[in-house]
Design an enzyme around this catalytic site. Structure first.
Site, PDB file in Angstrom:
ATOM      1  CG  HIS A 110      83.721  35.841-114.126  1.00  0.00           C
ATOM      2  ND1 HIS A 110      84.613  36.758-114.643  1.00  0.00           N
ATOM      3  CD2 HIS A 110      82.829  36.570-113.394  1.00  0.00           C
ATOM      4  CE1 HIS A 110      84.272  37.976-114.245  1.00  0.00           C
ATOM      5  NE2 HIS A 110      83.193  37.890-113.488  1.00  0.00           N
ATOM      6  CG  HIS A 147      83.260  41.744-111.958  1.00  0.00           C
ATOM      7  ND1 HIS A 147      81.937  41.845-111.578  1.00  0.00           N
ATOM      8  CD2 HIS A 147      83.994  41.951-110.830  1.00  0.00           C
ATOM      9  CE1 HIS A 147      81.869  42.091-110.279  1.00  0.00           C
ATOM     10  NE2 HIS A 147      83.102  42.165-109.806  1.00  0.00           N
ATOM     11  NE  ARG A 240      74.222  43.457-101.334  1.00  0.00           N
ATOM     12  CZ  ARG A 240      73.954  42.214-100.962  1.00  0.00           C
ATOM     13  NH1 ARG A 240      73.004  41.525-101.579  1.00  0.00           N
ATOM     14  NH2 ARG A 240      74.634  41.651 -99.976  1.00  0.00           N
TER      15      ARG A 240
END
Length: 403
Positions: A110, A147, A240
Site C-alpha cells: 500500500h 486488499h 480478523r
C-alpha cells in the site's frame, strides 16, 4: 499487523526442518539511497525524523502517518529490514543464485511514493521489482491479498515493463477503495494493470476458477521474465479483517500454480490479522515452494504450539462463515472482461534493453520507461556483486530478441 507472526512462521519452518531445503541470508538494512529509488527524499527524511515522543509527530498527517500507520519504537529498523530483504531477494534472482526467493516480512503493497498507507511505510515490492527490471525485460506482479495492491499498481501504471494483477475484495468502501476492472493503465502501460474485484465470501472453487485461467492467459500474452507473488494471508477464511472463504490449501494452490511456470519467482508476505492462520499459511507455502510434503501435525517441540489449539498446520474448515455473494453471472462477466483486456495487449511488449556493464547495480536511467512523477527517478550505485548478463542485454533495435 503484528510482527511476531513472522517469529511464529520462522519457528514453524525450523520445526519442520524446511530451512535445510533452503539457503538462508540475513538482509542488509536498506539505505536512504535504496529507499529513494522510489520514495521521495522528503518523505524518507521525515520518516527518519520521527520518534514516538517527537514534537513533529503532529506533522505526520501530511504523510498519512497516524492510526493505520502508527509511529512506534524500532520503526526505522523494521522498514529497513523488510525493504532490504526484498531488494536482496531480487538480487539473488538476478544473479541466478536461486530460482525462488522468499521474504515473508515483505509484501507491503500500500505504500505510495510520498506517503504511508495501510501499515505500509515503504514499498518493498516496488523496490524489488525495480531491481528485477535491471535484468528482465518484463516482470509480472501477482497479488492475492484481500486488499487491492494499489501502491504497486500506481508505481507502474504508465509502463509496460511491469504487469500487475490483483485479486481482491472491492466495493462497500472496502480499503483502499481502488481496483475496479476499468483501472487498466495509461499511456505505454495501457492494459498492463489487471484487476479482479471480488465480493464477500468467495471460496476456493470460484477463486481458483478465476485465478488459473487469468494467470495462464497473462503468462502466455505477456511472457514475463520473472514473477513477484504477494501472498497476503488476510484473504484466508476467518481472518480478523477479511471476508473471504479461502482455505489454506486453496491459498497455497495459487502459489503452487504460479510456481509451475518455472520462472524466477520472488515470493512475499503481506496482510494477515489472525496470527495463527498467517503463520500456518506461510509455512505450508514454504513447504510447497521447497517441494516438500510435511506432516499436518505441528511438531511437539515447536515453541509456539500453544497458538494452535488443534495442533494442526492445515486446520479443518467448519463451514463458510460468509455468504458467497459472487454469483455465477457476476463471475462469468468478470472473467470475460479481464480476458478481453488481456487480449488487447496483442502479444508481449517489445523492450529495447540498453547494454549494461557487468555490474547491474550501476545507475540505470528509467526515464524512458517510467514517468518520474510516478516512480521518482532512477537507480543508485550500491556497489554490490556482479551479475551475469542476460542475452537480451546484447541486442538493440531490430536485433532485439527478448523472448
Amino acid at each position: 499487523m503484528k510482527p511476531y507472526r513472522l517469529a511464529i512462521t520462522h519457528s514453524l519452518i525450523l520445526s519442520y526442518g524446511l530451512h535445510n531445503r533452503m539457503r538462508i541470508f540475513k538482509p542488509h538494512h536498506a539505505s536512504f539511497h535504496d529507499l529513494t529509488r522510489f520514495h521521495t527524499p522528503e518523505y524518507i527524511r521525515f520518516l527518519y525524523s520521527l520518534r514516538p515522543e517527537a514534537d513533529n509527530i503532529e506533522n505526520s498527517l501530511d504523510y498519512n502517518l497516524g492510526e493505520d500507520c502508527p509511529v512506534f519504537e524500532g520503526m526505522h529498523t523494521f522498514l529497513e529490514l523488510y525493504a532490504g530483504g526484498s531488494i536482496d531477494a531480487a538480487r539473488k534472482l538476478c544473479a541466478q543464485e536461486c530460482d525462488i526467493a522468499i521474504n515473508w516480512a515483505g509484501g507491503l503493497h500500500h505504500a505510495h511514493k510520498q506517503e504511508a498507507s495501510g501499515f505500509c511505510y515503504v514499498n518493498d515490492i516496488v523496490l524489488g521489482i525495480m531491481e528485477l527490471l535491471k535484468y528482465h525485460p518484463r516482470v509480472l506482479y501477482i497479488d492475492i491479498d484481500i486488499h487491492h495492491g494499489d501502491g504497486v499498481q500506481e508505481a507502474f501504471y504508465l509502463t509496460d515493463r511491469v504487469m500487475t494483477i490483483s485479486f481482491h475484495k472491492y466495493g462497500n468502501q472496502f480499503f483502499p477503495g481502488t481496483g475496479d476492472t476499468d483501472e487498466t493503465g495509461l499511456g505505454q502501460g495501457k492494459y498492463t494493470s489487471v484487476n479482479v474485484p471480488l465480493r464477500n465470501g468467495i471460496d476456493d472453487e470460484h477463486y481458483l476458477g478465476l485465478f488459473k485461467p487469468i494467470i495462464e492467459q497473462a503468462m502466455y500474452i505477456y511472457q514475463p521474465g520473472a514473477v513477484v507473488l504477494q501472498c497476503g494471508a488476510d484473504s484466508l477464511n476467518l481472518d480478523r479483517l477479511g471476508c473471504f472463504n479461502l482455505s489454506h490449501t486453496g491459498h497455497g494452490e495459487c502459489v503452487k500454480y504460479v510456481k509451475s511456470f518455472n520462472l524466477p519467482m520472488l515470493v512475499l508476505g503481506g496482510g494477515g490479522y489472525t496470527v495463527a492462520n498467517v503463520s500456518r499459511a506461510w509455512t505450508y507455502e514454504t513447504a510447497l515452494l521447497c517441494g516438500e510434503k510435511v506432516d499436518n501435525v505441528i511438531p511437539q517441540s515447536n515453541d509456539y504450539r500453544k497458538y494452535f489449539s488443534d495442533g494442526l498446520l492445515i486446520p479443518g474448515l467448519s463451514g463458510c462463515p460468509y455468504e458467497n455473494q459472487n454469483g455465477r453471472s457476476y463471475l462469468e462477466t468478470l472473467r470475460a472482461t479481464v480476458m478481453t483486456n488481456l487480449r488487447m495487449l496483442q502479444g508481449a511488449p517489445s523492450v529495447q534493453m540498453k547494454e549494461l556493464p557487468g555490474d547491474l547495480q550501476n545507475d540505470v536511467d528509467l526515464q524512458e520507461m517510467m514517468d518520474p512523477d510516478v516512480v521518482g527517478g532512477g537507480f543508485c550505485k550500491d556497489g554490490a556483486e556482479n551479475y551475469p548478463m542476460h542475452i537480451c542485454e546484447f541486442y538493440d533495435g531490430d536485433a532485439d530478441q527478448d523472448h
